[in-house]
Design an enzyme around this catalytic site. Structure first.
Site: not given
Length: 191
Positions: A69-70
């Site tokens: 994720a970011d």
């Protein structure tokens, strides 16, 4: 499937743990998080989450599912990344003060067989913050590891956030409801 969370973020670990899923944390150092200049908004963290996943894919076993994720803070067409120092954090918080911004998280779920990705958006409105409030928060909470220089679950969120439209947990760093649905629908994984 054995779940692997590829993240150093204690907030992401806590949020994923809140789903009641058993997982292992695996982190590769030095992954390039650059992105093309023409990407906008939610396309940026989506691109980076896929890039992170691709760095791990050759190490995955057939029974493993990788979660990358970011998260970015997006204000007036610009990314507010992690601040370089206290002065940069104060500058970012002054820019967010009295405005609505977007928080986008890109999530990528990867196995040796397939890859599913999505982006989640939340709109966050801050009241007008005083310089004293900004300085207090930065000096006491040291938000240098947070996109946009703030953690919504910390003091600044208590006193400064007027409204959130969308997932609160997305603003913290992982849209767990959407993640849970993706795990259930695409990989038959339940809590």
């Amino acid at each position: 499937m054995k779940l692997i969370l590829a993240s150093n973020s204690p907030r992401r670990r806590e949020l994923l743990g809140g789903l009641g899923l058993v997982f292992e944390v695996r982190v590769l150092p030095g992954i390039d998080e650059s992105y093309p200049d023409d990407l906008q908004g939610g396309d940026i963290p989506l691109y980076i989450s896929k890039k992170k996943a691709n760095a791990y894919v050759c190490q995955l076993s057939d029974d493993e599912l990788l979660i990358t994720a970011d998260t970015i803070v997006w204000l007036d067409g610009q990314v507010l990344e992690k601040p370089k120092d206290d002065a940069d954090a104060c500058r970012m918080l002054r820019a967010l003060s009295g405005k609505t911004h977007q928080v986008f998280t890109g999530v990528c779920l990867t196995t040796t067989e397939k890859q599913i990705s999505f982006s989640c958006r939340s709109d966050v409105t801050f009241c007008t913050l005083t310089d004293e409030e900004i300085n207090y928060y930065v000096s006491h909470y040291r938000p240098l590891d947070k996109a946009g220089a703030y953690g919504v679950q910390e003091w600044i969120g208590y006193v400064g956030v007027e409204r959130i439209e969308g997932s609160f947990f997305n603003v913290v760093g992982l849209p767990v409801q959407r993640l849970y649905q993706a795990l259930k629908q695409n990989f038959n994984i339940n809590g």
